[in-house]
Design a protein around this motif. Structure first.
Motif, PDB file in Angstrom:
ATOM      1  N   GLU A 211      43.777  36.000  29.062  1.00 50.63           N
ATOM      2  CA  GLU A 211      42.826  37.071  28.760  1.00 50.63           C
ATOM      3  C   GLU A 211      41.498  36.839  29.479  1.00 50.63           C
ATOM      4  OE1 GLU A 211      40.749  39.271  24.901  1.00 50.63           O
ATOM      5  OE2 GLU A 211      42.362  37.815  24.604  1.00 50.63           O
ATOM      6  N   SER A 214      41.991  37.501  33.242  1.00 48.96           N
ATOM      7  CA  SER A 214      42.674  38.766  33.561  1.00 48.96           C
ATOM      8  C   SER A 214      44.084  38.537  34.114  1.00 48.96           C
ATOM      9  CB  SER A 214      41.846  39.584  34.568  1.00 48.96           C
ATOM     10  OG  SER A 214      40.556  39.851  34.066  1.00 48.96           O
ATOM     11  N   LYS A 318      31.447  37.449  33.074  1.00 46.32           N
ATOM     12  CA  LYS A 318      32.784  37.732  32.557  1.00 46.32           C
ATOM     13  C   LYS A 318      33.126  36.813  31.391  1.00 46.32           C
ATOM     14  CE  LYS A 318      37.564  38.134  34.163  1.00 46.32           C
ATOM     15  NZ  LYS A 318      38.463  37.988  35.326  1.00 46.32           N
ATOM     16  N   TYR A 322      33.527  37.502  27.305  1.00 46.55           N
ATOM     17  CA  TYR A 322      34.677  37.097  26.492  1.00 46.55           C
ATOM     18  C   TYR A 322      34.209  36.441  25.195  1.00 46.55           C
ATOM     19  CZ  TYR A 322      38.765  34.794  24.697  1.00 46.55           C
ATOM     20  OH  TYR A 322      39.766  34.386  23.846  1.00 46.55           O
TER      21      TYR A 322
END
Length: 368
Positions: A211, A214, A318, A322
């Motif tokens: 996750e 990606s 990123k 998360y």
């Protein structure tokens, strides 16, 4: 599980601190060396009875004071807990749970579970096996009093065995049969529990890592034992160290057992320690920490408190995203030097913001 209230007296640079925390997100903002990490350290200390920064408890006490005091109110699904710890300058400490004095650290473990993520945790991936063993031992001690007992007994017997072979005391060499029998019993149990944890880490970590990346990376963890086990039992352990005894006497140390073990982290089948990029290594630690959250939730029945010590600045947007999108229903305590990076992820009714300056902590109202 969440911390409702924290009080510190003469702890590090805090003369006195009393704060109520949100059960969701708490952000402590301030320049470096102002006392933000001290707050997280006191919470971590209340969880396992040790600091993540020092092995000397007296360093927790404010300059020229005789003792330091920590009090926490912990809200739990079944029974709320009050933890009080007093640390004395001579190195002793007293711990009360719900006003009842405890005599063993094992009685503290599991009362308040925390997972801490700090820049130093990169050592789990980058440094020697001792850092990875320490990670496993801390996580397993939180979850199992039996593991804690086995580890304490194993280390005690290991030290005594090493003293005998180090000094080649002929009058005691014959006692090695007894020591090896005991060492094998505790050692095999430790390795079994570690392997089970690594299996669980794989199960939870693979999904989390995919996750975060990606789907571009696959992570795996494998336990590396110094003993070639088939069934991981006492008999195999005993055969191995008995066969190796002469070598141990020659080297004057015990060379087989969980104190020599390691685990390997691989990303796309490549050793992350030796060949992973800085970004991959950081993502590996992030995966390990969030997998640990899920493992504790699965075994203990509720999420631990998540402590994030100045890690957001170490991660790209990123990975920041998360973290901040994954902390719903988890009390999270964050330290940082600036507010802009995280304000878009906070909800006004669910968050508390504190400013920290020179050992003073004040709750502030920010526009979210």
């Amino acid at each position: 599980m969440y911390i409702k209230y924290l009080q510190l007296i003469n702890y590090r640079n805090y003369k006195e601190l009393s704060i109520e925390l949100s059960k969701n997100v708490n952000v402590f903002i301030g320049d470096n060396a102002q006392g933000k990490t001290n707050i997280l350290e006191s919470i971590y200390y209340s969880s396992i009875g040790k600091s993540h920064r020092t092995i000397r408890d007296k360093e927790l006490i404010s300059w020229q004071e005789e003792s330091a005091y920590i009090k926490l109110y912990v809200k739990k699904e079944r029974l709320d807990k009050k933890i009080e710890i007093k640390v004395f300058k001579e190195g002793k400490k007293g711990i009360n749970i719900n006003s009842i004095k405890i005599n063993k650290i094992s009685e503290l473990l599991g009362v308040l579970n925390v997972v801490m993520f700090s820049p130093e945790d990169l050592k789990i991936v980058k440094e020697s096996p001792s850092f990875r063993r320490k990670f496993l031992d801390i996580e397993l001690c939180k979850l199992s009093k039996a593991y804690y007992y086995n580890l304490v007994q194993y280390n005690k017997i290991l030290n005594e065995r090493n003293m005998i072979i180090k000094h080649k005391n002929e009058s005691l060499i014959n006692m090695l049969d007894i020591y090896d029998e005991q060492l094998s019993s505790y050692g095999a149990a430790i390795v079994r529990d570690r392997k089970a944890y690594i299996k669980n880490l794989n199960s939870k970590g693979k999904l989390i890592h995919k996750e975060i990346t990606s789907g571009k990376e696959d992570i795996s963890f494998s336990y590396c034992s110094s003993i070639n086990f088939r069934e991981c039992n006492k008999g195999e352990f005993l055969d191995a160290i008995t066969s190796n005894r002469e070598k141990d006497i020659e080297k004057r140390t015990t060379s087989l057992g969980p104190h020599r073990d390691d685990f390997i982290i691989k990303i796309n089948d490549i050793d992350a320690r030796s060949f992973g990029s800085q970004g991959q290594q950081r993502t590996s630690v992030l995966t390990i920490k969030f997998a640990s959250l899920e493992i504790i939730k699965e075994i203990a029945g509720e999420y631990p408190v998540l402590l994030l010590d100045d890690v957001l600045s170490e991660l790209d947007s990123k990975r920041q995203r998360y973290i901040l999108n994954s902390i719903n229903n988890i009390q999270t305590i964050i330290t940082c030097t600036g507010f802009n990076d995280i304000k878009n992820y906070l909800k006004k009714d669910d968050s508390k913001i504190f400013t920290v300056s020179n050992g003073n902590c004040m709750e502030k109202n920010y526009t979210l």
